[in-house]
Each structure stands twice: as structure tokens, then as C-alpha cells.
Design a protein around this motif. Structure first.
Motif, mmCIF file in Angstrom:
data_model
loop_
_atom_site.group_PDB
_atom_site.id
_atom_site.type_symbol
_atom_site.label_atom_id
_atom_site.label_comp_id
_atom_site.label_asym_id
_atom_site.label_seq_id
_atom_site.Cartn_x
_atom_site.Cartn_y
_atom_site.Cartn_z
ATOM 1 N N THR A 67 8.678 9.396 -0.221
ATOM 2 C CA THR A 67 9.006 8.292 -1.130
ATOM 3 C C THR A 67 10.176 8.669 -2.028
ATOM 4 N N GLU A 68 10.191 9.917 -2.518
ATOM 5 C CA GLU A 68 11.280 10.354 -3.395
ATOM 6 C C GLU A 68 12.620 10.285 -2.674
ATOM 7 N N ASP A 69 12.635 10.702 -1.392
ATOM 8 C CA ASP A 69 13.891 10.658 -0.630
ATOM 9 C C ASP A 69 14.337 9.218 -0.370
ATOM 10 N N VAL A 70 13.365 8.344 -0.071
ATOM 11 C CA VAL A 70 13.694 6.937 0.183
ATOM 12 C C VAL A 70 14.337 6.322 -1.060
ATOM 13 N N PHE A 71 13.729 6.545 -2.226
ATOM 14 C CA PHE A 71 14.253 5.972 -3.466
ATOM 15 C C PHE A 71 15.602 6.583 -3.830
ATOM 16 N N THR A 72 15.736 7.906 -3.647
ATOM 17 C CA THR A 72 16.986 8.580 -4.003
ATOM 18 C C THR A 72 18.122 8.159 -3.075
ATOM 19 N N ASN A 73 17.841 8.095 -1.780
ATOM 20 C CA ASN A 73 18.880 7.678 -0.821
ATOM 21 C C ASN A 73 19.352 6.257 -1.107
ATOM 22 N N PHE A 74 18.411 5.394 -1.469
ATOM 23 C CA PHE A 74 18.779 4.011 -1.777
ATOM 24 C C PHE A 74 19.673 3.971 -3.021
ATOM 25 N N ALA A 119 0.823 -1.208 0.000
ATOM 26 C CA ALA A 119 0.000 0.000 0.000
ATOM 27 C C ALA A 119 0.861 1.263 0.000
ATOM 28 N N ASP A 120 1.922 1.266 0.781
ATOM 29 C CA ASP A 120 2.804 2.421 0.894
ATOM 30 C C ASP A 120 3.966 2.244 -0.083
ATOM 31 N N PRO A 121 4.169 3.150 -1.042
ATOM 32 C CA PRO A 121 5.248 2.973 -2.032
ATOM 33 C C PRO A 121 6.633 2.857 -1.407
ATOM 34 N N ARG A 122 6.829 3.418 -0.212
ATOM 35 C CA ARG A 122 8.132 3.293 0.455
ATOM 36 C C ARG A 122 8.430 1.840 0.809
ATOM 37 N N ASP A 123 7.359 1.056 0.992
ATOM 38 C CA ASP A 123 7.538 -0.361 1.319
ATOM 39 C C ASP A 123 8.027 -1.178 0.128
ATOM 40 N N ARG A 124 8.047 -0.578 -1.061
ATOM 41 C CA ARG A 124 8.680 -1.261 -2.188
ATOM 42 C C ARG A 124 10.124 -1.600 -1.843
ATOM 43 N N LEU A 125 10.740 -0.759 -1.005
ATOM 44 C CA LEU A 125 12.094 -1.028 -0.523
ATOM 45 C C LEU A 125 12.079 -1.579 0.895
ATOM 46 N N LYS A 148 -0.454 6.494 -13.450
ATOM 47 C CA LYS A 148 -0.721 7.307 -12.267
ATOM 48 C C LYS A 148 0.005 6.783 -11.029
ATOM 49 N N ASN A 149 0.421 5.519 -11.060
ATOM 50 C CA ASN A 149 1.112 4.957 -9.903
ATOM 51 C C ASN A 149 2.578 5.384 -9.842
ATOM 52 N N GLN A 150 3.103 5.891 -10.961
ATOM 53 C CA GLN A 150 4.504 6.274 -10.980
ATOM 54 C C GLN A 150 4.696 7.685 -10.424
ATOM 55 N N LEU A 151 5.927 7.992 -10.051
ATOM 56 C CA LEU A 151 6.230 9.274 -9.417
ATOM 57 C C LEU A 151 6.484 10.380 -10.429
ATOM 58 N N GLY A 152 6.409 10.022 -11.731
ATOM 59 C CA GLY A 152 6.540 11.034 -12.772
ATOM 60 C C GLY A 152 7.827 11.816 -12.669
ATOM 61 N N GLY A 153 7.735 13.162 -12.709
ATOM 62 C CA GLY A 153 8.909 14.007 -12.702
ATOM 63 C C GLY A 153 9.437 14.329 -11.328
ATOM 64 N N LYS A 154 8.972 13.635 -10.300
ATOM 65 C CA LYS A 154 9.414 13.928 -8.940
ATOM 66 C C LYS A 154 10.778 13.324 -8.620
ATOM 67 N N LEU A 155 11.268 12.455 -9.479
ATOM 68 C CA LEU A 155 12.558 11.804 -9.248
ATOM 69 C C LEU A 155 13.566 12.238 -10.299
ATOM 70 N N PRO A 156 14.846 12.337 -9.937
ATOM 71 C CA PRO A 156 15.878 12.543 -10.963
ATOM 72 C C PRO A 156 15.873 11.354 -11.930
ATOM 73 N N SER A 157 16.322 11.580 -13.146
ATOM 74 C CA SER A 157 16.266 10.517 -14.156
ATOM 75 C C SER A 157 17.196 9.357 -13.848
ATOM 76 N N TRP A 158 18.156 9.538 -12.919
ATOM 77 C CA TRP A 158 19.104 8.470 -12.592
ATOM 78 C C TRP A 158 18.666 7.643 -11.383
ATOM 79 N N VAL A 159 17.506 7.961 -10.804
ATOM 80 C CA VAL A 159 16.984 7.226 -9.648
ATOM 81 C C VAL A 159 15.895 6.271 -10.112
#
Length: 666
Positions: A311-318, A273-279, A362-373
Motif C-alpha cells: 500500500t505504501e508503494d502504491v500511494f507513493t508511486n501515485f 476492503a483493500d487500502p490499495r483499492d482507494r486508488l 488505526k486505519n491510517q498508515l501512520g509513519g509508514k509514509l513520507p510526510s509528502w505522500v
């Protein structure tokens, strides 16, 4: 009419005329009972392995679980007398040299201790009703399965279905689909898609699966999944992925070693349910399986769970943790391999393969993430190239520099990398994979490949793609243009499955290329003889296109690549990458520049050889200046470039005496 019999020396009755068994039609069950009828084989015991096979064919009624589920009725528990085993085997050739004798089912047969007591006369006891002709393979299987002192209940399609009755065979086909639907329905339960179960199953000391009144150990459940994996055609792609993932959860417990991003890929279909839990849901699993995972350093590589982060910070930090990992595994994951695992390459590949450019999802984070994350909420659009190819590295010769992650005022982070902006895309050519996916339609595959080659020829003429004096030569590799296309659209066989034709036979690749040359380079005509090649094209080109460059190179990249995108060879990164400048030049300007043999002046700022770490702050300040002319770049795709995969880029730049190394903020 009874068949005459003779009793042999060992007291076993022998049929003289091999009377064929006449099937009794199955009962047509009333629909409202939500049941259907099947036959079961009661294989009679014998202590003599060489004795004839004898059985009773018994009709039973079993619940239609699909109908009961749709009617929201409670599902009955299976009855003990219906506890049978289904035999899966290969029919082989339609030759039936062996027989299975069917005897009557009477109350007295329940006490039969040995098949040799069956009689064929009119006195008391079961009566021989006839024989069913069976294949040698099935006969051998039944002989092996037959027990010494008790009856064995089996369902075998060749015997339990009257093969001479077309209507019954049609109904049986429906029942096979029905049984497959039952399993599919079972796999649709939300538990199987829950991402947190992976950690629960992997880290538990022991696991049991409960469903209603049933409870089985995980090892039995896993065995069932392994059996199902042999019949993957009955399941949809999601269920096939799920079955495969379940099998791997507790395989090689205690010794399994797997890199974090491989674990995330393996279980990417599991939901939360929580996208952060993907990690977060897989942190414990990643740490357990991490190569060298006993050390504190590696156990901490995945980070800690912190729901205060976005979520953006979790994915970027990882992503940053994985980039900094860059550990030299020499290589515990692949026996005999000596290549170093470059986590940077893998992170960048997955970032483009999961593709957060697709804003329609709609489930994706779109432009909220850098292209390298990597956007772990996305869908894998194409298969990344081998990120640590043995004896292949496009960056050979390029000075080795660290990749630096920097923050920016808008909250986004960017990478500072150095590399060679070797070339620019001047044309892209799509390949219709859908035409190759049609089963048993080789004509469609041949037609689409013909059209594809035609489109390449049209594009080549339009953009003045250099093809040698004869117009058919791929200059970088000094080979026929079609040969270069054939190799490029399978990325030089990088995705070849181990068990396929090209994977099993070391000579098969050379055979294919030699045959292509003998066929005057007419590739479509070869597809009929090489279906394995069509399968490989499907794997490699899904989500990709072929591109042409101004310097006369060709390759494959993401379908989103465009003219004006740059083919770069980045420092210490195995594969070339396609990047896009924030201020992309026009196609005409690129082509004019390429005519002079140099596009380096268009892109990036020159690198003076000093450590990027020392220059990172000044680059950062320059990017933050609104009046700065420094471009930022967007990562588009990894790429296979034919003739540029073994360090040729650095050699060519050195020959031209150009200072080709640039700094790219991505």
C-alpha cells in the motif's frame, strides 16, 4: 346544516358561506399491525383551468417500513392505489386567500369525469363537505398539477395534516422523521459505500438500479437523488456527501473533465476492503475524466494496477506520478481562468490535509509514509487552500527548480526541493470552532471570538511580537492588527462559497472591512450583521490555528503546527508551507535569531544555483551518512501568511541582499 348554493352560468356550484371542512380523526392503528394512517388528496379533474379546486380526502394505511425492518419482517410491495406524489412547495406568509373544496367520497365518485359535476344538495352524487383555506402558492401549484380527465393522488402537508390538531401535527412530524429514516436506512445499504461501484456506474453504457422487485433506470434514480439534495437537512453528513457524489457520477457523460486528485476527493467517503483499492478502484474513472484524456500520455498518468506492491508503494508511486504531471492547463477546468495547475502544490497540500500524523486512527498508515505522500486511508482534517489561485503566487521571483524524489536506505522516499526558509513560528493560537458550530447561538460565536482575540494579545506580549509603535499595527500590511486577524482567519476569502453573501456581491468584502473600521475594529460585534462571515470562518479554520512569526507575520496553518516550525516559500509552489526540521531549535533560540532579523542560518543548506537534478545524488549520499549534519524535514501544512502571498518573500530577501534559497530534503 347544509350550505345554500347558487349555480353559476357555467353550472359550477358556488359556496355562499365558505363552510370550513371538519377533519375526521385518523384511525389509531394497532401497533402489532406495523402500519400507520395518512390522508391522501384525490384531486378531481377538470377541463376548465379556472374552475374551483375540488378533492376528496381519503385515509389509507401504509406499512411502517422502519418497524418492519427492525422486526426483521419482509417488506410488502406498495399497493397501486397508494401510488401517490408528495408535493414539495414553499408555504410563504401565513395568509390563506384561496380554498380547496372537499367533497364526500362515495362509490359513485369513482366515475366522476369532471369536478363541475359535484353537487351540494341532497340528490345523488358526492356532497360538498366544506373548504380548506390554502395559500396562493399551493393553489397555483394544484391548478397546474390538476389533470383534465383523471384523478391525481397527492400528499400535501398543509391539507393532509389537520393543522388545528396539535397531537396530529406532532404525530405527522414523527412520520416525516420516519420517512426520512426510511431513506436514511436505504442509503445505509453497503452497496452505496462500495468504492468499486463508482467505476461500474461511470464506465457502463447503461445502468439500472435493482432493489428487491423494483428496477429503475439510473437517470430516474439520479433524479430522485437530485430531489433529495434539496432537503439535505434531513440527512447526516455522510449521506449528504453520498447523495452529492451519486448525482455527479454520470453527469455530463462524455464531456466531464476532472483532475485525478479532485476525483479522489469527490469519492473519498466510499469504502473498500483493500487500502490499495482507494486508488485502484478509481483508475478507470480518473482516466475517463482526465483533461485531454484521449492521449496515451494522459491515460497512463494514473499508473497500472499491481497487487504485488505494498500500500505504501502504491500511494507513493501515485504521488510521484502526480508531481511529475505538473501540466499547464490553461485552464479547461475553470472557464476564463488562465492559471496553470501545479500538481506539486496540490499533492503537498493533500498530504498534510489527510494528516498521517494522527496515529490514534488505526486505519491510517501512520509513519509508514513520507510526510509528502497522501494517505488516502485517512480523513481530511482541514480544507486545503486554493492550490492555483488566480493572480496569487507566493513563490513569484524564487528561481524555478524541479522537485526530485529520491529513495533512502530505510525504504522511505523523500523529496528534494529548493525554497526560502523565510520565517519561523514563535507562537500558535487555537480557535474553538465548536463554539461557532452551535446553530442560532451567535452569543457563543461572539464570546469565543473575543477570547480568541484576547489570546492573540497575550501571545503577542509574551513573544514580543512587533505591532508598531501603537501596539496595534500589523506592520507587513500596514493595517490594524484586528483587520489582519479578520482577513487571516478566512484566508483572504479563499474558501468563499459562490452562492454566499460574500460570493454574490463584489462589494461585500469592502463593505465588511469598511464596517470593521467604523466599529473601531471590534470584530465580535459585527458577527450579528455578518453571519456569512461566521460560516466562512467555520470552513477555513476547521483543523487550523493562527500563528505568529519572529519577523512579525501572522497566518493560519494546521492545528499541529508548533513554535520552531519554519514558514517556507518553495520553488514554483503557489502557497507557503510549514515544515519541521528533524533537529528543531528551541523557541528561545528562534526568538533570539529573529531579533537579529535572520533565521536563515538555522535551517537548510545553501543552494548554489546549479540544477537540483545534478546535485540530487550528492545530497542523497550526504543524507545516508550517519555522521551528516544535514537535516531532513517533515511537511506539516500549507499556510496562508498575511502579506506574503504575492511574491513578497523574494522581494524582501532581495532587499536584504541575502542568499536565502536553501535545499530541503523532505
Amino acid at each position: 346544516m347544509m350550505t345554500d348554493t347558487t349555480t353559476s352560468a357555467n353550472s359550477l356550484p358556488i359556496l355562499h358561506h365558505r363552510k370550513k371542512y371538519e377533519y375526521i380523526p385518523l384511525t389509531d392503528q394497532p401497533r402489532h399491525l406495523e402500519v400507520f394512517s395518512i390522508r391522501l388528496i384525490h384531486l378531481l379533474p377538470s377541463t376548465d383551468r379556472a374552475s374551483p379546486l375540488r378533492c376528496q380526502l381519503v385515509e389509507i394505511s401504509i406499512p411502517d417500513y422502519i418497524a418492519l425492518t427492525k422486526s426483521h419482517l419482509s417488506l410488502p410491495s406498495p399497493r397501486p392505489e397508494h401510488d401517490y406524489q408528495a408535493l414539495s412547495y414553499t408555504w410563504g406568509d401565513p395568509v390563506f386567500p384561496e380554498t380547496l373544496e372537499v367533497v364526500s367520497h362515495t362509490p359513485s365518485t369513482d366515475s366522476i369525469r369532471d369536478a363541475s359535476t359535484v353537487r351540494t344538495g341532497l340528490d345523488s352524487g358526492p356532497v360538498a363537505l366544506g373548504v380548506i383555506e390554502i395559500t396562493q402558492n399551493l393553489h397555483s401549484a394544484l391548478q397546474c398539477l390538476r389533470r383534465d380527465d383523471e384523478t391525481l393522488l397527492l400528499w400535501v402537508d398543509a391539507v393532509c395534516i389537520n393543522q388545528a390538531d396539535v397531537l396530529e401535527r406532532n404525530i405527522s412530524d414523527f412520520l416525516d422523521e420516519n420517512k426520512g429514516a426510511v431513506i436514511n436506512s436505504f442509503l445505509e445499504r453497503p452497496w452505496f459505500r462500495r468504492r468499486w461501484i463508482i467505476q461500474e456506474v461511470v464506465l457502463a453504457r447503461s445502468v439500472f438500479v435493482h432493489c428487491g422487485a423494483w428496477c429503475i433506470p439510473w437517470r430516474i434514480f439520479e433524479s430522485a437523488m437530485i430531489q433529495l439534495s434539496g432537503h439535505m437537512g434531513a440527512f447526516n453528513p455522510d449521506h449528504r456527501t453520498m447523495i452529492h457524489a451519486i448525482i455527479l457520477m454520470r453527469t455530463n457523460m462524455g464531456v466531464k473533465r476532472q483532475l485525478p486528485m479532485e476525483t479522489l476527493l469527490e469519492y473519498s467517503s466510499f469504502l473498500c476492503a483493500d487500502p490499495r483499492d482507494r486508488l485502484y478502484a478509481l483508475y478507470g474513472v480518473m482516466q475517463r475524466w482526465f483533461p485531454g484524456g484521449e492521449s496515451n500520455r494522459t491515460r497512463n498518468q494514473t499508473g497500472t494496477i499491481n497487487y504485488a506492491l505494498s500500500t505504501e508503494d502504491v500511494f507513493t508511486n501515485f504521488a510521484i506520478m502526480m508531481i511529475e504531471l505538473d501540466m499547464p492547463l490553461e485552464n479547461s477546468l475553470k472557464k476564463g481562468a488562465i492559471t496553470r495547475y501545479k500538481a506539486v502544490t496540490h499533492v503537498l497540500q493533500l498530504a498534510t490535509a489527510f494528516g498521517h500524523q494522527d496515529k490514534s486512527d488505526k486505519n491510517q498508515l501512520g509513519g509508514k509514509l513520507p510526510s509528502w505522500v497522501v494517505d488516502w486511508t485517512g480523513t481530511l482534517r482541514f480544507k486545503p487552500l486554493n492550490h492555483s489561485p488566480t493572480r496569487r503566487d507566493a513563490s513569484l521571483g524564487v528561481p524555478v527548480e524541479r522537485v526530485i524524489a529520491m529513495p533512502s536506505k530505510d525504504g522511505m522516499r523523500y523529496l528534494i526541493v529548493v525554497g526560502i526558509p523565510f520565517d519561523a513560528i514563535i507562537a500558535t493560537v487555537p480557535l474553538d470552532i465548536a463554539a461557532l458550530l452551535i446553530n442560532d447561538e451567535m452569543y457563543e460565536a461572539k464570546r469565543e471570538l473575543s477570547h480568541f482575540l484576547g489570546r492573540i494579545a497575550e501571545c503577542s506580549a509574551k513573544v514580543c511580537f512587533p505591532c508598531g509603535k501603537d501596539g496595534n499595527t500589523y506592520t507587513p500590511a500596514k493595517q490594524h492588527l484586528v483587520m489582519a486577524v479578520a482577513i487571516s482567519i478566512v484566508a483572504s476569502w479563499q474558501h468563499t462559497p459562490a452562492g454566499s453573501y460574500f460570493g454574490r456581491n463584489p462589494r461585500s468584502l469592502n463593505n465588511f472591512l469598511e464596517q470593521l473600521e467604523r466599529c473601531q475594529y471590534y470584530l465580535p460585534d459585527m458577527l450579528q450583521s455578518y453571519p456569512a462571515y461566521v460560516e466562512l470562518v467555520k470552513i477555513t479554520m476547521r483543523g487550523r490555528c493562527l500563528f505568529l512569526t519572529g519577523k512579525g507575520f501572522m497566518g493560519i496553518a494546521a492545528a499541529g503546527a508548533e513554535p520552531g516550525d519554519i514558514v517556507t516559500v518553495l520553488s514554483d509552489i503557489n502557497n507557503p508551507f510549514i515544515i519541521r526540521p528533524s533537529m528543531k531549535p528551541t523557541e528561545e533560540r528562534i526568538i533570539n535569531k529573529m531579533a537579529g532579523g535572520n533565521a536563515l542560518g538555522l535551517f537548510g543548506s545553501c543552494w548554489d544555483g546549479s540544477p537540483v537534478q545534478e546535485k540530487a545524488e550528492s545530497i542523497h549520499l550526504d543524507l545516508e551518512n550517519p555522521s551528516s549534519s544535514t537535516s531532513r524535514f517533515k511537511l506539516i501544512s500549507d499556510a496562508y501568511v498575511h502579506g506574503l502571498m504575492h511574491g513578497e518573500a523574494w522581494q524582501l530577501m532581495s532587499n536584504e541582499h541575502l542568499n536565502g534559497v536553501k535545499v530541503f530534503p523532505i
